[in-house]
Design a protein around this motif. Structure first.
Motif, PDB file in Angstrom:
ATOM      1  N   MET A  28       0.933  -1.285  -0.125  1.00 35.60           N
ATOM      2  CA  MET A  28       0.008   0.186  -0.010  1.00 35.60           C
ATOM      3  C   MET A  28       0.987   1.217   0.144  1.00 35.60           C
ATOM      4  O   MET A  28       1.661   1.561   0.924  1.00 35.60           O
ATOM      5  CB  MET A  28      -0.853   0.110   1.325  1.00 35.60           C
ATOM      6  N   THR A  29       0.970   1.841  -1.139  1.00 34.56           N
ATOM      7  CA  THR A  29       1.709   3.248  -1.246  1.00 34.56           C
ATOM      8  C   THR A  29       0.790   4.170  -1.470  1.00 34.56           C
ATOM      9  O   THR A  29      -0.234   4.563  -2.190  1.00 34.56           O
ATOM     10  CB  THR A  29       2.645   3.272  -2.431  1.00 34.56           C
ATOM     11  N   VAL A  30       0.677   5.071  -0.310  1.00 34.59           N
ATOM     12  CA  VAL A  30      -0.172   6.379   0.006  1.00 34.59           C
ATOM     13  C   VAL A  30       0.547   7.677   0.302  1.00 34.59           C
ATOM     14  O   VAL A  30       1.357   7.618   0.896  1.00 34.59           O
ATOM     15  CB  VAL A  30      -1.157   6.028   1.036  1.00 34.59           C
ATOM     16  N   THR A  31       0.113   8.530  -0.581  1.00 32.89           N
ATOM     17  CA  THR A  31       0.646   9.960  -0.304  1.00 32.89           C
ATOM     18  C   THR A  31       0.380  10.449   1.070  1.00 32.89           C
ATOM     19  O   THR A  31       1.147  11.197   1.694  1.00 32.89           O
ATOM     20  CB  THR A  31       0.192  10.905  -1.470  1.00 32.89           C
ATOM     21  N   ASP A  32      -0.977  10.594   1.181  1.00 28.83           N
ATOM     22  CA  ASP A  32      -1.681  11.083   2.319  1.00 28.83           C
ATOM     23  C   ASP A  32      -2.681  10.411   3.209  1.00 28.83           C
ATOM     24  O   ASP A  32      -3.565   9.738   2.339  1.00 28.83           O
ATOM     25  CB  ASP A  32      -2.313  12.502   1.992  1.00 28.83           C
ATOM     26  N   PHE A  33      -2.446  10.174   4.148  1.00 25.49           N
ATOM     27  CA  PHE A  33      -3.470   9.861   5.157  1.00 25.49           C
ATOM     28  C   PHE A  33      -3.937  11.240   6.086  1.00 25.49           C
ATOM     29  O   PHE A  33      -3.389  11.775   6.593  1.00 25.49           O
ATOM     30  CB  PHE A  33      -3.053   8.638   6.388  1.00 25.49           C
ATOM     31  N   VAL A  34      -5.461  11.337   6.094  1.00 31.42           N
ATOM     32  CA  VAL A  34      -5.940  12.669   6.497  1.00 31.42           C
ATOM     33  C   VAL A  34      -6.980  11.973   7.319  1.00 31.42           C
ATOM     34  O   VAL A  34      -8.108  11.486   6.970  1.00 31.42           O
ATOM     35  CB  VAL A  34      -6.394  13.317   5.302  1.00 31.42           C
ATOM     36  N   GLY A  35      -6.888  12.366   8.632  1.00 32.99           N
ATOM     37  CA  GLY A  35      -7.988  12.150   9.836  1.00 32.99           C
ATOM     38  C   GLY A  35      -9.155  13.254   9.338  1.00 32.99           C
ATOM     39  O   GLY A  35      -8.983  14.125   9.055  1.00 32.99           O
ATOM     40  N   PHE A  36     -10.441  12.518   9.547  1.00 31.11           N
ATOM     41  CA  PHE A  36     -11.584  13.263   9.377  1.00 31.11           C
ATOM     42  C   PHE A  36     -12.699  12.998  10.221  1.00 31.11           C
ATOM     43  O   PHE A  36     -13.106  11.711  10.763  1.00 31.11           O
ATOM     44  CB  PHE A  36     -12.250  13.320   7.952  1.00 31.11           C
ATOM     45  N   GLU A  78     -14.847   9.622  -8.075  1.00 28.73           N
ATOM     46  CA  GLU A  78     -14.993   8.554  -7.478  1.00 28.73           C
ATOM     47  C   GLU A  78     -14.507   8.786  -5.935  1.00 28.73           C
ATOM     48  O   GLU A  78     -13.793   9.296  -5.421  1.00 28.73           O
ATOM     49  CB  GLU A  78     -13.812   7.320  -7.659  1.00 28.73           C
ATOM     50  N   VAL A  79     -15.454   8.175  -5.169  1.00 30.83           N
ATOM     51  CA  VAL A  79     -15.531   8.184  -3.569  1.00 30.83           C
ATOM     52  C   VAL A  79     -14.057   7.141  -3.134  1.00 30.83           C
ATOM     53  O   VAL A  79     -14.085   5.822  -3.786  1.00 30.83           O
ATOM     54  CB  VAL A  79     -16.634   7.708  -2.941  1.00 30.83           C
ATOM     55  N   GLY A  80     -12.946   7.946  -3.103  1.00 24.27           N
ATOM     56  CA  GLY A  80     -11.821   7.176  -2.812  1.00 24.27           C
ATOM     57  C   GLY A  80     -11.747   6.225  -1.417  1.00 24.27           C
ATOM     58  O   GLY A  80     -12.657   6.135  -0.568  1.00 24.27           O
ATOM     59  N   ALA A  81     -10.244   5.757  -1.001  1.00 29.74           N
ATOM     60  CA  ALA A  81     -10.050   5.199   0.065  1.00 29.74           C
ATOM     61  C   ALA A  81     -10.583   5.547   1.225  1.00 29.74           C
ATOM     62  O   ALA A  81     -10.185   6.510   1.632  1.00 29.74           O
ATOM     63  CB  ALA A  81      -8.421   4.638  -0.100  1.00 29.74           C
ATOM     64  N   VAL A  82     -11.179   4.842   2.211  1.00 36.67           N
ATOM     65  CA  VAL A  82     -11.658   5.007   3.540  1.00 36.67           C
ATOM     66  C   VAL A  82     -10.922   3.973   4.590  1.00 36.67           C
ATOM     67  O   VAL A  82     -11.212   2.949   4.538  1.00 36.67           O
ATOM     68  CB  VAL A  82     -12.949   5.065   3.677  1.00 36.67           C
ATOM     69  N   MET A  83     -10.141   4.443   5.375  1.00 35.07           N
ATOM     70  CA  MET A  83      -9.767   3.618   6.586  1.00 35.07           C
ATOM     71  C   MET A  83     -10.623   3.539   7.956  1.00 35.07           C
ATOM     72  O   MET A  83     -10.356   4.856   8.377  1.00 35.07           O
ATOM     73  CB  MET A  83      -8.141   3.470   6.734  1.00 35.07           C
ATOM     74  N   ASP A  84     -11.360   3.040   8.206  1.00 32.73           N
ATOM     75  CA  ASP A  84     -12.384   3.235   9.361  1.00 32.73           C
ATOM     76  C   ASP A  84     -11.634   2.588  10.390  1.00 32.73           C
ATOM     77  O   ASP A  84     -11.563   1.345  10.340  1.00 32.73           O
ATOM     78  CB  ASP A  84     -13.716   2.813   8.821  1.00 32.73           C
ATOM     79  N   ILE A  85     -11.053   3.116  11.752  1.00 34.71           N
ATOM     80  CA  ILE A  85     -10.709   2.354  12.631  1.00 34.71           C
ATOM     81  C   ILE A  85     -11.445   1.466  13.187  1.00 34.71           C
ATOM     82  O   ILE A  85     -11.160   0.468  13.957  1.00 34.71           O
ATOM     83  CB  ILE A  85      -9.671   3.308  13.736  1.00 34.71           C
ATOM     84  N   LEU A  86     -12.716   1.800  13.357  1.00 33.93           N
ATOM     85  CA  LEU A  86     -13.830   0.808  14.130  1.00 33.93           C
ATOM     86  C   LEU A  86     -13.874  -0.626  13.312  1.00 33.93           C
ATOM     87  O   LEU A  86     -13.936  -1.450  13.976  1.00 33.93           O
ATOM     88  CB  LEU A  86     -15.028   1.770  14.091  1.00 33.93           C
ATOM     89  N   PRO A 135      -3.980  -3.237  -1.376  1.00 32.30           N
ATOM     90  CA  PRO A 135      -3.616  -2.338  -2.260  1.00 32.30           C
ATOM     91  C   PRO A 135      -4.701  -1.358  -2.045  1.00 32.30           C
ATOM     92  O   PRO A 135      -5.898  -1.416  -1.814  1.00 32.30           O
ATOM     93  CB  PRO A 135      -3.880  -3.063  -3.585  1.00 32.30           C
ATOM     94  N   VAL A 136      -4.307   0.027  -2.586  1.00 30.18           N
ATOM     95  CA  VAL A 136      -5.037   1.070  -2.534  1.00 30.18           C
ATOM     96  C   VAL A 136      -6.185   1.022  -3.091  1.00 30.18           C
ATOM     97  O   VAL A 136      -7.398   1.428  -2.343  1.00 30.18           O
ATOM     98  CB  VAL A 136      -4.192   2.807  -2.805  1.00 30.18           C
ATOM     99  N   LEU A 173     -13.092  -1.963  -0.936  1.00 27.13           N
ATOM    100  CA  LEU A 173     -13.886  -3.516  -0.950  1.00 27.13           C
ATOM    101  C   LEU A 173     -13.504  -4.311   0.047  1.00 27.13           C
ATOM    102  O   LEU A 173     -14.364  -5.033   0.349  1.00 27.13           O
ATOM    103  CB  LEU A 173     -13.210  -4.118  -2.186  1.00 27.13           C
ATOM    104  N   THR A 174     -12.342  -4.220   0.556  1.00 25.07           N
ATOM    105  CA  THR A 174     -11.765  -5.246   1.674  1.00 25.07           C
ATOM    106  C   THR A 174     -12.660  -4.733   3.088  1.00 25.07           C
ATOM    107  O   THR A 174     -13.060  -5.430   3.729  1.00 25.07           O
ATOM    108  CB  THR A 174     -10.500  -4.988   1.983  1.00 25.07           C
TER     109      THR A 174
END
Length: 234
Positions: free
Chosen positions: A1-9, A124-132, A190-191, A196-197
Motif C-alpha cells: 500500500m503506497t499512499v501519499t496522504d492519510f488524513v483524519g476526518f 470516485e469516492v476514494g479509499a477510507v480507513m475506518d478504525i472501528l 492495495p489502495v 472493497l476489503t
C-alpha cells in the motif's frame, strides 16, 4: 500500500442520524513527515447549522448556538468539506476516521438535500480507513465498548478533547498509525482494494449484529446500512 496522504476526518453534529442531522463543526488532520521534521496540519472549524443545536447534542460535544452564530453557513461549510474530500481522493489520499460511514453519509446526504454536487458526482469516492471496522476485524473477540475513547485507551493514544472534531480526527489518525504497526496485514491491502476489503469486513460484522438483534426480538438492520462507506436511505 503506497499512499501519499492519510488524513483524519471527523464531524461533530446536531444528532445521531446521518440523514436528518447536520454538522456543527468539522476537522481534517494530516501528519506530514519530511526530512526536515514533522508537523500536524489542521483544517476545520465551526459550522452554523441553520437550526438550533439540541441541548442533548451540546451536552455531548460542548458546542452551543452562541459558538456557531458567526460560523460559515451549512451550505458553504458542506461545500468546503465535500471539496476537501474529493481533492484528497483525486490525489490518491486516504480518509481515516472513526465510524467514517456516519460522517461521509451525512456529508453526502446534505449535498443531496441542498442540491449541490454529491461526493460521487465530484469524482470516485476514494479509499477510507475506518478504525472501528479495522478494530472489529483484527480484534473481533475483545470484550467491552469500542467508542473512540475506548480505542484510544486500548491502543495507547491520548485523546486531547473528546468530541472536538479536530481532536477526534487526530485521535483516529493516531490510532490508525498504531494499527499499521500492530497489524501488518493492513499495509498489504492495495489502495484500489481498500474500500472493497473494509466493506466486506464491515458487512460481515453488520450481518452478525443484525442476527443478534433479531434473536433479541428487535428489528434487523435496514438494507441501506450495508452500503459502505456511504449508506443508503431506502
Amino acid at each position: 500500500m503506497t499512499v501519499t496522504d492519510f488524513v483524519g476526518f471527523d464531524l461533530e453534529t446536531t444528532g445521531v442520524s446521518s440523514f436528518r442531522d447536520v454538522p456543527v463543526s468539522y476537522g481534517f488532520v494530516q501528519h506530514v513527515r519530511e526530512a526536515s521534521g514533522s508537523e500536524t496540519r489542521i483544517e476545520g472549524g465551526y459550522v452554523n447549522p441553520g437550526v438550533p443545536i439540541p441541548a442533548g447534542a451540546s451536552a455531548v460535544h460542548g458546542i452551543t448556538n452562541d459558538m456557531v452564530a458567526n460560523a460559515p453557513l451549512l451550505r458553504d461549510a458542506v461545500e468546503t468539506i465535500a471539496e476537501r474530500l474529493s481533492t484528497l481522493w483525486k490525489s490518491g489520499g486516504v480518509v481515516v476516521g472513526m465510524n467514517a460511514g456516519y460522517d461521509l453519509t451525512m456529508v453526502d446526504s446534505i449535498c443531496r438535500r441542498l442540491e449541490i454536487a454529491t461526493l460521487e458526482q465530484r469524482g470516485e469516492v476514494g479509499a477510507v480507513m475506518d478504525i472501528l471496522v479495522l478494530d472489529r476485524h483484527f480484534d473481533k473477540w475483545r470484550k467491552g465498548a469500542r467508542k473512540l475513547t475506548d480505542l484510544c485507551l486500548h491502543y495507547g493514544v491520548t485523546l486531547k478533547s473528546a468530541h472536538s472534531a479536530a481532536d477526534d480526527a487526530e485521535a483516529s489518525l493516531l490510532v490508525f498509525e498504531v494499527m499499521l504497526a500492530r497489524f501488518p496485514e493492513i499495509e498489504q491491502i492495495p489502495v484500489a482494494e481498500i474500500n472493497l476489503t473494509l466493506r466486506a469486513w464491515y458487512q460481515e460484522w453488520l450481518s452478525s449484529f443484525s442476527l443478534y438483534l433479531e434473536k433479541k426480538g428487535e428489528a434487523p438492520i435496514e438494507a441501506g446500512r450495508y452500503e459502505w462507506p456511504i449508506h443508503l436511505e431506502l
